[in-house]
Scaffold this motif. Structure first.
Motif, PDB file in Angstrom:
ATOM      1  N   LYS A 263       0.830  -1.140  -0.077  1.00 29.56           N
ATOM      2  CA  LYS A 263      -0.111  -0.101  -0.119  1.00 29.56           C
ATOM      3  C   LYS A 263       0.839   1.157   0.066  1.00 29.56           C
ATOM      4  O   LYS A 263       0.563   2.140  -0.632  1.00 29.56           O
ATOM      5  CB  LYS A 263      -1.057   0.006   1.394  1.00 29.56           C
ATOM      6  N   ALA A 264       2.042   1.307   0.760  1.00 27.92           N
ATOM      7  CA  ALA A 264       2.834   2.496   0.909  1.00 27.92           C
ATOM      8  C   ALA A 264       3.549   2.696  -0.523  1.00 27.92           C
ATOM      9  O   ALA A 264       3.725   3.927  -0.773  1.00 27.92           O
ATOM     10  CB  ALA A 264       3.736   2.163   2.243  1.00 27.92           C
ATOM     11  N   VAL A 265       3.913   1.587  -1.017  1.00 30.37           N
ATOM     12  CA  VAL A 265       4.885   1.660  -2.269  1.00 30.37           C
ATOM     13  C   VAL A 265       3.786   2.211  -3.300  1.00 30.37           C
ATOM     14  O   VAL A 265       4.311   3.222  -3.945  1.00 30.37           O
ATOM     15  CB  VAL A 265       5.554   0.458  -2.561  1.00 30.37           C
ATOM     16  N   VAL A 281      10.362  -9.351   1.586  1.00 26.73           N
ATOM     17  CA  VAL A 281       9.101  -9.480   1.826  1.00 26.73           C
ATOM     18  C   VAL A 281       8.449 -10.889   1.881  1.00 26.73           C
ATOM     19  O   VAL A 281       8.879 -11.891   1.078  1.00 26.73           O
ATOM     20  CB  VAL A 281       8.274  -8.940   0.499  1.00 26.73           C
ATOM     21  N   SER A 282       7.707 -11.226   3.031  1.00 24.25           N
ATOM     22  CA  SER A 282       7.194 -12.499   3.181  1.00 24.25           C
ATOM     23  C   SER A 282       6.344 -12.823   2.033  1.00 24.25           C
ATOM     24  O   SER A 282       5.744 -12.199   1.521  1.00 24.25           O
ATOM     25  CB  SER A 282       6.518 -12.641   4.464  1.00 24.25           C
ATOM     26  N   ILE A 313       4.652  -7.682  -4.879  1.00 27.48           N
ATOM     27  CA  ILE A 313       4.618  -6.170  -5.221  1.00 27.48           C
ATOM     28  C   ILE A 313       5.118  -5.729  -6.529  1.00 27.48           C
ATOM     29  O   ILE A 313       4.616  -5.068  -7.209  1.00 27.48           O
ATOM     30  CB  ILE A 313       5.284  -5.445  -3.778  1.00 27.48           C
ATOM     31  N   LEU A 314       6.310  -6.199  -6.742  1.00 28.75           N
ATOM     32  CA  LEU A 314       7.028  -6.020  -7.845  1.00 28.75           C
ATOM     33  C   LEU A 314       6.151  -6.334  -9.377  1.00 28.75           C
ATOM     34  O   LEU A 314       6.139  -5.591 -10.169  1.00 28.75           O
ATOM     35  CB  LEU A 314       8.371  -6.530  -8.047  1.00 28.75           C
ATOM     36  N   ALA A 318       4.656  -3.770 -12.219  1.00 26.81           N
ATOM     37  CA  ALA A 318       5.229  -3.655 -13.705  1.00 26.81           C
ATOM     38  C   ALA A 318       4.228  -3.099 -14.756  1.00 26.81           C
ATOM     39  O   ALA A 318       4.741  -2.078 -15.583  1.00 26.81           O
ATOM     40  CB  ALA A 318       5.415  -5.068 -14.040  1.00 26.81           C
ATOM     41  N   PRO A 319       3.036  -3.308 -14.507  1.00 25.32           N
ATOM     42  CA  PRO A 319       2.142  -2.745 -15.530  1.00 25.32           C
ATOM     43  C   PRO A 319       1.950  -1.311 -15.291  1.00 25.32           C
ATOM     44  O   PRO A 319       1.416  -0.358 -16.062  1.00 25.32           O
ATOM     45  CB  PRO A 319       0.689  -3.429 -15.399  1.00 25.32           C
TER      46      PRO A 319
END
Length: 404
Positions: A263-265, A281-282, A313-314, A318-319
């Motif tokens: 959420k923060a990213v 990241v877990s 997250i990554l 990407a999109p």
């Protein structure tokens, strides 16, 4: 490269019980590449000998206006012309008063008056002297004259009681000085860029007292944040709880879980030029966290946990990429290059930093690391075993070379 690299710094030491702390600040500046020279008041020489500073800096110390080491140059003018930055530390009430009215009656104050470079003043004195209206008037005059003044710390004083007037610790002074210089610098490689860094190991709660996590200390991400700031970037650090000191001059956001981190990213991603996802990241979280502590039951022989995958997250970002340069991390224990290349392609990263955490001195918790940098259509580049600060410098240099 540090903002202090090859910079000429004059440290003016005045006479106070905190004079010895200038030694530690000078050492820190020198470690960052600065050349440091010292000018001392006669009272300062009663607390720390000139030989101490001369031995430390490998430079002559200016104490006496009438000692001519080079007859072709006036001592205080030569030092003033050499100076890129002048720091008065500790700055006693006496030298502050002299500076406020332009009084120059010794080698230190004549050097200050002759110097046109930026000046930084770090007061240290008894709390009553600091609060005195005359001292406050003088400090206001220094600020009006364009000097930068650091507010003294509150703590135990030499007199045996607490109050405001204590010299801040050298690390605090160094961070303040660095931030002041960064605010003025416009020629740094990341000037005007927004860098978002994540750090630490996320925590997925099982119950109010237990969680699933990993061994990440956050040191790698914190090093990247510090170095990016020193390269001129506006830095946001998103971190899980750690035992590390928050880097000065960096916007800090604390998160706990992978969902919090995501959420923060995402909230900052659109305005980001460079994202460095150094957080561990877990990959999994409990399907159902409970509100009360899980207790052992009579006759219980084990506990089964049902886990679900956390958000990648990554892959989610990407999109959403427009102009962002995205750097991911991969901690592996086998098939390093093969696994890293798959992750680089699958997550459409601009760079992947991979390390084999099964090796001694590499990865989690330590102060050193050895990484392999992978970028699309390029041969992987492996570093030596280096400090995490040096690894951070290598990562950011590579990103800059690729157009950040």
């Amino acid at each position: 490269m540090s903002i202090w690299q090859d910079r000429h710094v004059t440290v003016v030491v005045s006479g106070g019980i905190a004079s010895y702390k200038a030694i530690y600040l000078i050492r820190q500046l020198m470690k960052q590449g600065a050349t440091v020279r010292v000018a001392m008041t006669p009272h300062a020489a009663e607390f720390v000998t000139p030989l101490t500073f001369q031995t430390l800096t490998q430079q002559p110390v200016v104490c006496d206006e009438f000692t001519l080491q080079d007859p072709q140059h006036v001592v205080h003018v030569e030092l003033a012309d050499w100076t890129d930055s002048l720091i008065v530390v500790p700055a006693t009430a006496n030298i502050i008063a002299k500076m406020a009215v332009g009084l120059a009656d010794d080698a230190a104050t004549t050097t200050i008056l002759a110097t046109t470079a930026p000046k930084y003043v770090v007061p240290a004195m008894n709390s009553h002297m600091y609060a005195n209206p005359a001292t406050q008037r003088n400090l206001a005059q220094l600020t009006a004259d364009g000097m930068h003044v650091l507010t003294p710390a509150t703590g135990m004083l030499a007199e045996g009681y607490a109050g405001q007037g204590r010299l801040p610790e050298p690390d605090v002074i160094y961070d303040w000085l660095t931030q002041q210089h960064l605010l003025q610098a416009t020629d740094l490689p990341l000037h005007g860029k927004r860098v978002l860094v994540t750090a630490g190991g996320t925590r997925e709660m099982l119950d109010p007292v237990r969680y699933i996590s990993n061994r990440s200390s956050g040191k790698m991400g914190y090093a990247v944040a510090r170095v990016a700031r020193e390269l001129g970037a506006k830095v946001t650090l998103i971190s899980t709880p750690t035992a590390l000191t928050k880097p000065a001059g960096v916007t800090y956001t604390e998160v706990t879980s992978a969902a919090d981190l995501a959420k923060a990213v995402k909230a900052d991603f659109e305005e980001t030029d460079l994202l460095v996802m150094a957080a561990a990241v877990s990959d999994f979280k409990p399907t159902h966290a409970v509100d009360q502590k899980i207790k052992k039951q009579p006759g219980q022989t084990g506990l089964t946990l049902e886990l679900a995958e956390t958000e990648d997250i990554l892959k989610t970002l990407a999109p959403l990429k427009t102009h962002q340069f995205v750097v991911g991390f991969a901690a592996e224990t086998q098939h390093l290059i093969e696994n890293a290349e798959k992750k680089l392609a699958a997550k459409k990263l601009d760079m992947l930093v991979a390390n084999d955490v099964s090796k001694p001195g590499v990865g989690f918790n330590g102060d050193t690391n050895q990484v392999t940098l992978l970028t699309p259509n390029s041969t992987p580049m492996t570093t030596n075993l280096l400090s995490k600060t040096e690894i951070a410098q290598t990562i950011l240099k590579a990103a800059i070379e690729r157009g950040v």
